[in-house]
Design a protein around this motif. Structure first.
Motif, PDB file in Angstrom:
ATOM      1  N   ASP A 189      85.108  59.059 -13.983  1.00 41.21           N
ATOM      2  CA  ASP A 189      85.608  57.755 -14.714  1.00 41.21           C
ATOM      3  C   ASP A 189      86.614  57.578 -15.188  1.00 41.21           C
ATOM      4  N   PHE A 190      86.896  59.438 -15.361  1.00 40.71           N
ATOM      5  CA  PHE A 190      88.252  59.506 -16.023  1.00 40.71           C
ATOM      6  C   PHE A 190      89.530  58.980 -14.896  1.00 40.71           C
ATOM      7  N   ASP A 191      90.715  58.612 -15.760  1.00 38.25           N
ATOM      8  CA  ASP A 191      91.644  58.773 -14.270  1.00 38.25           C
ATOM      9  C   ASP A 191      92.045  59.701 -13.933  1.00 38.25           C
ATOM     10  N   PHE A 192      92.327  60.607 -13.646  1.00 37.81           N
ATOM     11  CA  PHE A 192      93.368  62.161 -13.225  1.00 37.81           C
ATOM     12  C   PHE A 192      94.831  62.058 -12.575  1.00 37.81           C
TER      13      PHE A 192
ATOM     14  N   TYR B 173      93.391  60.838   2.013  1.00 39.34           N
ATOM     15  CA  TYR B 173      92.363  61.149   1.119  1.00 39.34           C
ATOM     16  C   TYR B 173      91.617  62.697   0.813  1.00 39.34           C
ATOM     17  N   GLN B 174      91.086  62.954   0.119  1.00 43.27           N
ATOM     18  CA  GLN B 174      90.710  64.205  -0.924  1.00 43.27           C
ATOM     19  C   GLN B 174      89.291  63.374  -1.433  1.00 43.27           C
ATOM     20  N   VAL B 175      88.114  63.925  -0.871  1.00 38.24           N
ATOM     21  CA  VAL B 175      86.862  63.794  -1.807  1.00 38.24           C
ATOM     22  C   VAL B 175      85.985  65.026  -1.955  1.00 38.24           C
ATOM     23  N   CYS B 176      85.726  64.941  -3.606  1.00 43.41           N
ATOM     24  CA  CYS B 176      85.362  65.589  -4.646  1.00 43.41           C
ATOM     25  C   CYS B 176      84.691  65.020  -4.883  1.00 43.41           C
ATOM     26  N   TYR B 177      82.667  65.377  -5.438  1.00 45.16           N
ATOM     27  CA  TYR B 177      82.165  65.050  -6.293  1.00 45.16           C
ATOM     28  C   TYR B 177      82.637  64.868  -7.514  1.00 45.16           C
ATOM     29  N   LEU B 178      82.521  65.639  -8.228  1.00 43.49           N
ATOM     30  CA  LEU B 178      83.546  65.746  -9.514  1.00 43.49           C
ATOM     31  C   LEU B 178      84.270  66.602 -10.173  1.00 43.49           C
TER      32      LEU B 178
ATOM     33  N   LEU C  48      85.028  52.427  -2.952  1.00 42.78           N
ATOM     34  CA  LEU C  48      83.699  51.351  -2.053  1.00 42.78           C
ATOM     35  C   LEU C  48      83.394  50.045  -1.730  1.00 42.78           C
ATOM     36  N   LEU C  49      84.079  49.877  -3.066  1.00 43.06           N
ATOM     37  CA  LEU C  49      83.859  48.198  -3.692  1.00 43.06           C
ATOM     38  C   LEU C  49      84.964  47.762  -3.429  1.00 43.06           C
ATOM     39  N   GLY C  50      86.115  47.720  -3.410  1.00 41.50           N
ATOM     40  CA  GLY C  50      87.433  47.535  -2.675  1.00 41.50           C
ATOM     41  C   GLY C  50      87.948  47.130  -4.173  1.00 41.50           C
ATOM     42  N   GLU C  51      87.615  47.458  -5.896  1.00 38.43           N
ATOM     43  CA  GLU C  51      87.936  47.491  -6.429  1.00 38.43           C
ATOM     44  C   GLU C  51      89.434  48.259  -7.007  1.00 38.43           C
TER      45      GLU C  51
ATOM     46  N   ASN D  71      87.760  56.628  -8.703  1.00 42.05           N
ATOM     47  CA  ASN D  71      86.428  56.319  -8.259  1.00 42.05           C
ATOM     48  C   ASN D  71      85.633  56.267  -7.864  1.00 42.05           C
ATOM     49  N   VAL D  72      85.000  56.678  -6.819  1.00 44.49           N
ATOM     50  CA  VAL D  72      84.859  56.609  -4.809  1.00 44.49           C
ATOM     51  C   VAL D  72      84.115  55.283  -5.124  1.00 44.49           C
ATOM     52  N   ILE D  73      82.720  55.361  -6.583  1.00 46.63           N
ATOM     53  CA  ILE D  73      81.889  53.193  -6.152  1.00 46.63           C
ATOM     54  C   ILE D  73      83.281  52.865  -6.185  1.00 46.63           C
TER      55      ILE D  73
END
Length: 403
Positions: free
Chosen positions: A383-386, A348-353, A400-403, A395-397
């Motif tokens: 929201d856009f898929d990169f 996992y890599q995590v960033c804001y935008l 987190l919701l398992g979607e 999208n991290v949200i």
């Protein structure tokens, strides 16, 4: 009304009436006591006689039953005598407050027909005599404050109509302590509650337990750790910081204090792993906090430090999902998280935008040195898929919701 935290509840239910002690561990006020109450309600609905259930909270100042070995044993024996030969159900909350409690639990397993549940706010609850006495006869369930998914469910129970994005902003600034989602608190009331928890952890779970006298120095140290979540930890930089504050500590003491914070379930020290040789590296670990709401209460700038906070949120979520987590190192590149469970590895890599081509190149490019075929993710608030080159962007949200 409390939500049923099924992620933990469903781990406990299969072990009900099995000859193992159910041990629930986690940071102070994360919901362990409520979980014990929900298990008791479940037992009663399944037909267990309420007169066969004993529930003791060892943090109580008024309950004389929790003051000593003898007083606890009197309560258990009385319960047994009045049970008519039925199985006993024993619930001991924050049992680490009773010195020598391990021997007590072991004796009850031997002497009574009982099913035992205990909680504790110490990560080393099972590292002492209990592990020796109960080898193969206990199961540990680690609890954490609310996940984002649980916080969203709790907001809905309050009849709050908020979007997922609005709910996530609340989560970033509030953290996951369940109590804060049971009532409609304002920001100053949330801060007061979180400050009280933080001070309670420092005083009760660290200073009192480890006989630390310089509370102000310990608090300065912990504050430094929390300010620098997600950053590489260096004892030398910390000692330099303390020197500027006209204070001094040895490297050994710094690591001892950090260990105390880990044992109090407040902080996590995450090792770096060489992904080529697979060995764990002994330097440049990273620190994360169990609940980022405490960080907000201390500094009031989680939104400003959103990159650090997002990384912290993802790390704790990976622990909730049962992964063991390290920081990955591949040649000169660093990958935020290498998460492993019985099914394999995920990166996992995590960033804001992903706001620029340079950011996209940086976040996706770290995987260029990782030649295996395990799933590789980049998480951000876009929201856009990169997604590209087999690397999955989410999208991290939604994640987190398992979607």
């Amino acid at each position: 009304m409390s939500i049923i935290r099924s992620a933990y509840f469903n781990k406990i239910v299969p072990f009900i009436d099995k000859p193992v002690v159910k041990v629930i561990t986690g940071i102070r006020r994360c919901g362990k006591s409520v979980m014990m109450e929900q298990i008791q309600d479940y037992l009663i609905k399944k037909g267990v006689d309420a007169e066969c259930i004993l529930s003791l909270n060892f943090e109580s100042f008024t309950d004389e039953r929790v003051k000593s070995f003898e007083s606890v044993s009197v309560s258990v024996k009385s319960l047994d005598e009045n049970s008519g030969g039925k199985k006993l159900y024993l619930f001991f909350d924050e049992i680490q407050e009773l010195e020598g409690w391990e021997k007590l639990i072991n004796s009850y397993l031997i002497d009574f027909n009982c099913d035992i549940y205990i909680t504790g706010s110490n990560a080393k609850l099972l590292s002492g005599e209990l592990a020796t006495y109960l080898a193969g006869r206990y199961v540990e369930i680690k609890m954490y404050p609310f996940s984002f998914s649980e916080s969203l469910e709790a907001l809905k129970l309050q009849n709050k109509t908020v979007s997922q994005k609005e709910a996530f902003d609340i989560f970033v600034n509030t953290g996951g302590y369940p109590f804060l989602y049971n009532f409609d608190f304002n920001d100053s009331q949330k801060k007061q509650y979180l400050d009280d928890i933080f001070n309670s952890i420092i005083l009760k779970d660290i200073c009192n337990r480890y006989k630390i006298r310089d509370v102000a120095l310990l608090k300065a140290l912990i504050t430094f750790f929390i300010a620098n979540i997600g950053n590489t930890f260096s004892s030398s930089s910390l000692i330099k910081y303390l020197k500027n504050e006209k204070r001094s500590l040895s490297t050994e003491t710094v690591y001892n204090y950090l260990e105390y914070c880990k044992e109090a379930c407040l902080l996590h020290l995450v090792s770096r792993q060489n992904l080529e040789g697979k060995e764990i590296l002994s330097t440049q670990e990273k620190i994360y906090i169990t609940d980022h709401g405490i960080r907000q209460s201390l500094f009031m700038k989680n939104q400003k430090d959103i990159n650090q906070v997002l990384e912290n949120i993802v790390y704790i979520e990976l622990l909730r999902r049962g992964y063991s987590v390290t920081v990955g190192k591949a040649k000169s590149q660093e990958i935020d998280f290498c998460a492993q469970n019985e099914n394999g590895i995920e990166y996992y890599q995590v960033c804001y935008l992903l706001a620029s081509d340079e950011t996209v190149e940086r976040e996706f490019g770290v995987y260029s040195s990782v030649k295996d075929n395990y799933p590789k993710y980049v998480l951000s608030l876009d929201d856009f898929d990169f997604s590209q080159n087999g690397i999955i962007h989410k999208n991290v949200i939604k994640w987190l919701l398992g979607e």
